[in-house]
Every structure is written in C-alpha cells, then in structure tokens.
Design a protein around this motif. Structure first.
Motif, PDB file in Angstrom:
ATOM      1  N   ASP A  92      35.592  35.274  50.096  1.00 56.70           N
ATOM      2  CA  ASP A  92      35.289  36.169  48.976  1.00 56.70           C
ATOM      3  C   ASP A  92      34.760  37.495  49.503  1.00 56.70           C
ATOM      4  O   ASP A  92      34.344  37.600  50.663  1.00 56.70           O
ATOM      5  CB  ASP A  92      34.264  35.552  48.029  1.00 56.70           C
ATOM      6  CG  ASP A  92      34.441  35.997  46.585  1.00 56.70           C
ATOM      7  OD1 ASP A  92      35.158  36.994  46.331  1.00 56.70           O
ATOM      8  OD2 ASP A  92      33.864  35.345  45.691  1.00 56.70           O
ATOM      9  N   PHE A  93      34.798  38.495  48.628  1.00 57.65           N
ATOM     10  CA  PHE A  93      34.246  39.814  48.914  1.00 57.65           C
ATOM     11  C   PHE A  93      33.217  40.145  47.849  1.00 57.65           C
ATOM     12  O   PHE A  93      33.339  39.715  46.700  1.00 57.65           O
ATOM     13  CB  PHE A  93      35.345  40.890  48.875  1.00 57.65           C
ATOM     14  CG  PHE A  93      36.387  40.736  49.937  1.00 57.65           C
ATOM     15  CD1 PHE A  93      36.103  41.043  51.257  1.00 57.65           C
ATOM     16  CD2 PHE A  93      37.664  40.291  49.616  1.00 57.65           C
ATOM     17  CE1 PHE A  93      37.076  40.912  52.246  1.00 57.65           C
ATOM     18  CE2 PHE A  93      38.640  40.154  50.590  1.00 57.65           C
ATOM     19  CZ  PHE A  93      38.341  40.473  51.914  1.00 57.65           C
ATOM     20  N   TYR A  94      32.236  40.963  48.226  1.00 51.03           N
ATOM     21  CA  TYR A  94      31.180  41.361  47.296  1.00 51.03           C
ATOM     22  C   TYR A  94      30.933  42.859  47.444  1.00 51.03           C
ATOM     23  O   TYR A  94      30.810  43.364  48.555  1.00 51.03           O
ATOM     24  CB  TYR A  94      29.879  40.615  47.604  1.00 51.03           C
ATOM     25  CG  TYR A  94      30.068  39.128  47.775  1.00 51.03           C
ATOM     26  CD1 TYR A  94      30.141  38.290  46.666  1.00 51.03           C
ATOM     27  CD2 TYR A  94      30.196  38.568  49.039  1.00 51.03           C
ATOM     28  CE1 TYR A  94      30.322  36.926  46.825  1.00 51.03           C
ATOM     29  CE2 TYR A  94      30.380  37.203  49.204  1.00 51.03           C
ATOM     30  CZ  TYR A  94      30.444  36.386  48.094  1.00 51.03           C
ATOM     31  OH  TYR A  94      30.632  35.034  48.245  1.00 51.03           O
ATOM     32  N   GLY A  95      30.851  43.532  46.306  1.00 52.36           N
ATOM     33  CA  GLY A  95      30.578  44.966  46.306  1.00 52.36           C
ATOM     34  C   GLY A  95      29.484  45.286  45.306  1.00 52.36           C
ATOM     35  O   GLY A  95      28.798  44.397  44.790  1.00 52.36           O
ATOM     36  N   LEU A 120      48.809  42.092  44.976  1.00 51.55           N
ATOM     37  CA  LEU A 120      48.824  43.003  43.829  1.00 51.55           C
ATOM     38  C   LEU A 120      47.696  42.684  42.849  1.00 51.55           C
ATOM     39  O   LEU A 120      47.104  43.596  42.256  1.00 51.55           O
ATOM     40  CB  LEU A 120      50.185  42.955  43.123  1.00 51.55           C
ATOM     41  CG  LEU A 120      51.329  43.601  43.896  1.00 51.55           C
ATOM     42  CD1 LEU A 120      52.676  43.308  43.227  1.00 51.55           C
ATOM     43  CD2 LEU A 120      51.104  45.103  44.054  1.00 51.55           C
ATOM     44  N   ARG A 121      47.371  41.410  42.679  1.00 50.85           N
ATOM     45  CA  ARG A 121      46.257  41.018  41.808  1.00 50.85           C
ATOM     46  C   ARG A 121      44.930  41.534  42.386  1.00 50.85           C
ATOM     47  O   ARG A 121      44.081  42.039  41.662  1.00 50.85           O
ATOM     48  CB  ARG A 121      46.202  39.509  41.616  1.00 50.85           C
ATOM     49  CG  ARG A 121      45.170  39.090  40.575  1.00 50.85           C
ATOM     50  CD  ARG A 121      45.196  37.599  40.253  1.00 50.85           C
ATOM     51  NE  ARG A 121      46.510  37.169  39.794  1.00 50.85           N
ATOM     52  CZ  ARG A 121      47.363  36.428  40.526  1.00 50.85           C
ATOM     53  NH1 ARG A 121      47.043  36.012  41.717  1.00 50.85           N
ATOM     54  NH2 ARG A 121      48.528  36.087  40.043  1.00 50.85           N
ATOM     55  N   LEU A 122      44.768  41.415  43.709  1.00 52.70           N
ATOM     56  CA  LEU A 122      43.556  41.919  44.354  1.00 52.70           C
ATOM     57  C   LEU A 122      43.451  43.432  44.183  1.00 52.70           C
ATOM     58  O   LEU A 122      42.368  43.956  43.886  1.00 52.70           O
ATOM     59  CB  LEU A 122      43.539  41.538  45.840  1.00 52.70           C
ATOM     60  CG  LEU A 122      42.288  41.937  46.625  1.00 52.70           C
ATOM     61  CD1 LEU A 122      41.043  41.227  46.078  1.00 52.70           C
ATOM     62  CD2 LEU A 122      42.467  41.609  48.106  1.00 52.70           C
ATOM     63  N   VAL A 123      44.559  44.139  44.342  1.00 52.12           N
ATOM     64  CA  VAL A 123      44.582  45.593  44.150  1.00 52.12           C
ATOM     65  C   VAL A 123      44.147  45.943  42.731  1.00 52.12           C
ATOM     66  O   VAL A 123      43.364  46.873  42.521  1.00 52.12           O
ATOM     67  CB  VAL A 123      45.990  46.172  44.438  1.00 52.12           C
ATOM     68  CG1 VAL A 123      46.095  47.617  43.981  1.00 52.12           C
ATOM     69  CG2 VAL A 123      46.329  46.049  45.916  1.00 52.12           C
ATOM     70  N   GLN A 124      44.641  45.182  41.755  1.00 51.71           N
ATOM     71  CA  GLN A 124      44.321  45.451  40.358  1.00 51.71           C
ATOM     72  C   GLN A 124      42.880  45.090  40.021  1.00 51.71           C
ATOM     73  O   GLN A 124      42.178  45.859  39.361  1.00 51.71           O
ATOM     74  CB  GLN A 124      45.263  44.660  39.449  1.00 51.71           C
ATOM     75  CG  GLN A 124      45.006  44.890  37.983  1.00 51.71           C
ATOM     76  CD  GLN A 124      45.938  44.041  37.111  1.00 51.71           C
ATOM     77  OE1 GLN A 124      46.737  43.270  37.593  1.00 51.71           O
ATOM     78  NE2 GLN A 124      45.791  44.191  35.814  1.00 51.71           N
ATOM     79  N   GLU A 125      42.417  43.933  40.483  1.00 54.43           N
ATOM     80  CA  GLU A 125      41.093  43.440  40.097  1.00 54.43           C
ATOM     81  C   GLU A 125      39.961  44.018  40.934  1.00 54.43           C
ATOM     82  O   GLU A 125      38.846  44.176  40.440  1.00 54.43           O
ATOM     83  CB  GLU A 125      41.060  41.910  40.169  1.00 54.43           C
ATOM     84  CG  GLU A 125      41.963  41.259  39.139  1.00 54.43           C
ATOM     85  CD  GLU A 125      42.067  39.749  39.292  1.00 54.43           C
ATOM     86  OE1 GLU A 125      41.435  39.178  40.218  1.00 54.43           O
ATOM     87  OE2 GLU A 125      42.780  39.129  38.480  1.00 54.43           O
ATOM     88  N   LYS A 126      40.225  44.307  42.208  1.00 53.13           N
ATOM     89  CA  LYS A 126      39.169  44.794  43.097  1.00 53.13           C
ATOM     90  C   LYS A 126      39.681  45.926  43.993  1.00 53.13           C
ATOM     91  O   LYS A 126      39.720  45.790  45.215  1.00 53.13           O
ATOM     92  CB  LYS A 126      38.624  43.649  43.959  1.00 53.13           C
ATOM     93  CG  LYS A 126      37.898  42.580  43.173  1.00 53.13           C
ATOM     94  CD  LYS A 126      37.210  41.599  44.100  1.00 53.13           C
ATOM     95  CE  LYS A 126      36.376  40.609  43.309  1.00 53.13           C
ATOM     96  NZ  LYS A 126      35.516  39.810  44.199  1.00 53.13           N
ATOM     97  N   PRO A 127      40.082  47.058  43.409  1.00 58.86           N
ATOM     98  CA  PRO A 127      40.627  48.155  44.222  1.00 58.86           C
ATOM     99  C   PRO A 127      39.624  48.674  45.253  1.00 58.86           C
ATOM    100  O   PRO A 127      40.018  49.145  46.318  1.00 58.86           O
ATOM    101  CB  PRO A 127      40.987  49.228  43.189  1.00 58.86           C
ATOM    102  CG  PRO A 127      40.174  48.894  41.980  1.00 58.86           C
ATOM    103  CD  PRO A 127      40.016  47.399  41.992  1.00 58.86           C
ATOM    104  N   HIS A 128      38.337  48.574  44.953  1.00 60.42           N
ATOM    105  CA  HIS A 128      37.312  49.032  45.896  1.00 60.42           C
ATOM    106  C   HIS A 128      37.336  48.206  47.187  1.00 60.42           C
ATOM    107  O   HIS A 128      37.000  48.708  48.251  1.00 60.42           O
ATOM    108  CB  HIS A 128      35.925  48.983  45.244  1.00 60.42           C
ATOM    109  CG  HIS A 128      35.537  47.623  44.730  1.00 60.42           C
ATOM    110  ND1 HIS A 128      36.085  47.082  43.576  1.00 60.42           N
ATOM    111  CD2 HIS A 128      34.674  46.707  45.209  1.00 60.42           C
ATOM    112  CE1 HIS A 128      35.563  45.878  43.387  1.00 60.42           C
ATOM    113  NE2 HIS A 128      34.705  45.625  44.352  1.00 60.42           N
ATOM    114  N   ILE A 129      37.764  46.961  47.113  1.00 59.05           N
ATOM    115  CA  ILE A 129      37.878  46.117  48.304  1.00 59.05           C
ATOM    116  C   ILE A 129      39.013  46.630  49.184  1.00 59.05           C
ATOM    117  O   ILE A 129      38.862  46.788  50.394  1.00 59.05           O
ATOM    118  CB  ILE A 129      38.096  44.637  47.922  1.00 59.05           C
ATOM    119  CG1 ILE A 129      36.881  44.093  47.152  1.00 59.05           C
ATOM    120  CG2 ILE A 129      38.430  43.787  49.140  1.00 59.05           C
ATOM    121  CD1 ILE A 129      35.586  44.101  47.920  1.00 59.05           C
TER     122      ILE A 129
END
Length: 192
Positions: free
Chosen positions: A72-75, A154-163
């Motif tokens: 997981d990633f956290y921001g 693509l889902r990660l880009v959409q949901e967490k672009p900052h990551i």
C-alpha cells in the motif's frame, strides 16, 4: 495569521463539536521521519495510528525469495497503519517506511481506545476508515485475479494520481504485481 491545525482537516468541525476537538487534537503528537525511516518494522506490534500531514510512505512485505513487495501507499491526509496488528495486538508481517521526509500525527493505541469508547463521532469515523480500508483491500485482491495489469495501473492513476507522480516505478510495479519493465511498457502504450 494563524493557520488551521492540520487535524481539523481530518476531524471536521462539521462532524465534531468544538469541545470534542479540544479533547481529540491535543492527544496527537507531531512526529517527523526522514526518507527511508521506518514507522513500523516486521515483527513489531503496531502501537500507533499515523495521519500523514506531508510526504509519502509505503507498506511492504518480503516474499519467499526476499524481494520486498509493496502492499500500500500513504499520502497526505491518509492513515498509515497495519490495522490487524493494531487491533489484534499481534506482531506485524509488514513494514511501513517513509518514501520521502514525512510529517505525521501519532496517536497511541491506549489513547485511541479511550477516544474510541468515549467520543461517538470518533468511533464512527474510525469504523468508516476501517471499513473503507477493508473494501479497498478486497477490491485490490479481486483486481489481481480479474483485471489485466494495464487496468490495475489505470485505476491507480485515477484513484491515486499523487502516488504516480511521487513514487518510484519499482515500488508501483511491485504494488501492481508486475515487473518495472512491464510497467514501463504499459506506460508507453498509454502515451502512444
């Protein structure tokens, strides 16, 4: 000019009364970590609930071959925590590590329990965060089975672009369950 306390973005005055905020906010301790510092190491019991004010962290496990795999990633504004270790009081199998210098707001387990049992909006917000985390984990697990790597990216880009903008391709690739070479190919396909 005094700026609003970061935790008022987490504990909204529309949900919490001013008297509740005066109890909750002072219970948190501001803690800074340098890039690569650990918030939690495998084998330890999670004793803290961390809200990230700035910077990025990731959780990861080591696979049977010794490779670290991002889980997981956290921001900013997110909770960095191993939920099961925190609530079940057992040693974690995960590590949580700062990817950049980060500033966090820390709440220890005992204080969390006290607030959870004495302030209803705190309890409800905690439940929502836990349930949201469970659903995200469930969706990620199903995605690994049912979706192509490109769809997961693509889902990660959409949901967490900052990551995508702030985390290394190697960490993103292990999170998606692919090699960094496959990730580079997917990114080229999308741009073309």
């Amino acid at each position: 000019m005094q700026t609003e306390h970061f935790l008022k973005n987490i504990f909204s005055p529309t949900t919490f009364s001013e008297s509740e905020l005066k109890i909750i906010i002072p219970k948190f301790k501001k803690v800074s970590f340098r890039k690569n510092d650990f918030l939690l190491k495998e084998g330890k019991t999670e004793n803290h609930y961390w809200f990230i004010e700035s910077g990025f962290a990731r959780s990861f496990v080591n696979d049977t071959k010794g490779n670290d795999i991002t889980t997981d990633f956290y921001g900013q504004g997110e909770i960095a925590i191993d939920w099961s270790s925190f609530f079940l009081r057992n040693p974690t199998r995960e590590n949580i590590q700062a990817l950049t210098d980060i500033v966090c707001w820390q709440l220890d387990f005992d204080t969390f329990q006290q607030l959870f049992h004495s302030i209803e909006p705190f309890r409800e917000q905690g439940r929502k965060k836990l349930v949201g985390s469970y659903f995200a984990l469930k969706n990620q697990r199903v995605s690994f089975i049912a979706d192509e790597a490109k769809e997961r990216y693509l889902r990660l880009v959409q949901e967490k672009p900052h990551i995508i903008k702030n985390v290394s391709l190697q960490h993103i690739a292990t999170y998606l369950g692919i090699t960094k070479y496959s990730l580079s190919r997917i990114r080229k396909e999308i741009v073309s």
